[in-house]
Design an enzyme around this catalytic site. Structure first.
Site, mmCIF file in Angstrom:
data_model
loop_
_atom_site.group_PDB
_atom_site.id
_atom_site.type_symbol
_atom_site.label_atom_id
_atom_site.label_comp_id
_atom_site.label_asym_id
_atom_site.label_seq_id
_atom_site.Cartn_x
_atom_site.Cartn_y
_atom_site.Cartn_z
ATOM 1 N N PRO A 2 0.828 -1.212 0.000
ATOM 2 C CA PRO A 2 0.000 0.000 0.000
ATOM 3 C C PRO A 2 0.864 1.264 0.000
ATOM 4 O O PRO A 2 1.805 1.386 0.775
ATOM 5 C CB PRO A 2 -0.824 -0.100 1.282
ATOM 6 C CG PRO A 2 -0.281 -1.234 2.056
ATOM 7 C CD PRO A 2 0.645 -2.017 1.199
ATOM 8 N N GLU A 3 0.557 2.166 -0.892
ATOM 9 C CA GLU A 3 1.244 3.457 -0.954
ATOM 10 C C GLU A 3 0.336 4.491 -0.281
ATOM 11 O O GLU A 3 -0.767 4.163 0.139
ATOM 12 C CB GLU A 3 1.477 3.838 -2.421
ATOM 13 C CG GLU A 3 2.404 2.895 -3.172
ATOM 14 C CD GLU A 3 3.874 3.285 -3.053
ATOM 15 O OE1 GLU A 3 4.175 4.360 -2.496
ATOM 16 O OE2 GLU A 3 4.718 2.508 -3.511
ATOM 17 N N HIS A 114 -4.051 -14.656 11.004
ATOM 18 C CA HIS A 114 -3.434 -13.433 10.478
ATOM 19 C C HIS A 114 -4.168 -12.174 10.936
ATOM 20 O O HIS A 114 -3.792 -11.070 10.595
ATOM 21 C CB HIS A 114 -3.422 -13.445 8.951
ATOM 22 C CG HIS A 114 -2.736 -14.654 8.377
ATOM 23 N ND1 HIS A 114 -1.403 -14.897 8.600
ATOM 24 C CD2 HIS A 114 -3.200 -15.656 7.602
ATOM 25 C CE1 HIS A 114 -1.074 -16.035 7.973
ATOM 26 N NE2 HIS A 114 -2.149 -16.506 7.371
ATOM 27 N N ARG A 134 1.516 -11.115 5.605
ATOM 28 C CA ARG A 134 2.984 -11.163 5.581
ATOM 29 C C ARG A 134 3.593 -10.517 6.824
ATOM 30 O O ARG A 134 4.771 -10.662 7.065
ATOM 31 C CB ARG A 134 3.503 -10.519 4.300
ATOM 32 C CG ARG A 134 3.063 -11.331 3.085
ATOM 33 C CD ARG A 134 3.704 -10.851 1.820
ATOM 34 N NE ARG A 134 5.155 -11.008 1.841
ATOM 35 C CZ ARG A 134 5.954 -10.601 0.862
ATOM 36 N NH1 ARG A 134 5.445 -10.026 -0.198
ATOM 37 N NH2 ARG A 134 7.256 -10.773 0.945
#
Ligand SMILES: [Zn+2]
Length: 292
Positions: A2-3, A114, A134
């Site tokens: 994500p930016e 997660h 991740r």
């Protein structure tokens, strides 16, 4: 990954699910590097508190609480914040989707190993989850009045960058203009994609020494950077990575890329082949004709 635009889209979508709501309880996964603040302290510090505002600085989300504490969240590579009520398979990243069976995808999302944060609220409305497959994300609780070096060092948010800021930050600098754009202490949240795209729009070569970029060009770069970021926010963020916005609507920015990841393809302005080389340790895309 994500930016800034995806983080801003997340902020806008999750804001109404947090603001004004009192936290009844927080469930977490086990202590790990994901939790900068140990989970026991996180749970104790947040229980009974009410979220007052949700701001973004660069790629950090900062939730302010009614006692003056701040909950700082970085989404890392695959972090997602979403409501327990508004889930569906498209909400999840491609990686996450692949880990669910078709039946699991149809019935929607259930918290799994997660799902590192699960906020339940006193109003018994939808819960808010943070899931990060991740696990490159980070969560930190800053007690009232406490600052944090990483946040304090962040420069101007990329959405607020101006000609003046860029001009003064680049004077006498030998580093490439692109390196200055990526320097988080100058501009917070300008990622590689947006640096390349804005330098193309401004007509400035990424490798040019920053000190040799003229004032008017600084103005054009600042305007272009704000423009590409705002456009990307409008379209729901980028789909360049496998990141998917919290409500599962995939971004459309990819189709509007002028140079990023278009090496070998013709420039949309002049037809010259877009080139790629390493500038500021990053793969950098530019048009040798349009950019000087
Ligand atoms: Zn060109």
């Amino acid at each position: 990954m994500p930016e800034l635009p995806e983080v801003e889209v997340t902020r806008r979508r999750i804001e109404s699910l947090l603001i004004g709501r009192k936290i009844a309880s927080l469930r977490t996964t086990r202590d790990s590097y994901f939790f900068v603040t140990p989970t026991a302290r996180l749970r104790a510090g947040l229980r009974g508190r009410t979220f007052s505002t949700l701001e973004r600085r660069g790629k950090y989300l900062i939730a302010h609480l009614d006692d003056g504490a701040r909950l700082v969240i970085h989404l890392g590579m695959t972090g997602q914040l979403f409501s327990s009520a508004a889930v569906g398979p498209r909400l999840l990243s491609a990686t996450a989707r692949a880990s669910l069976t078709p039946a699991e995808q149809r019935r929607g999302f259930r918290p799994d190993e997660h799902t590192h944060l699960r906020f339940a609220f006193a109003d018994a409305g939808p819960e808010v989850y943070m899931r990060d497959v991740r696990k490159f994300g980070k969560v930190l609780l800053l007690p009232p009045g406490q600052s944090h070096p990483r946040l304090d060092l962040l420069g101007e948010d990329a959405l607020g960058v101006s000609e003046e800021l860029l001009f003064s930050a680049t004077r006498k600098k030998k580093a490439a203009i692109k390196a200055v754009l990526l320097d988080q202490s100058v501009i917070a949240g300008c990622g590689n994609i947006y640096a390349d795209e804005s330098l193309f729009i401004a007509g400035v070569r990424p490798g040019r020494a920053a000190g040799r970029v003229r004032r008017a060009e600084c103005g054009r770069i600042a305007e272009a950077l704000r423009g590409v970021l705002e456009r990307s926010i409008e379209t729901g963020g980028s789909t360049i990575s496998d990141y998917v916005a919290p409500d599962g609507v995939e971004g459309a920015y990819q189709d509007e890329r002028r140079v990023y990841a278009r090496d070998g393809e013709p420039c949309r302005e002049c037809g010259t082949e877009i080139r790629k080389k390493v500038v500021a340790q990053r793969g950098t895309h530019y048009c040798p004709t349009c950019q000087r």
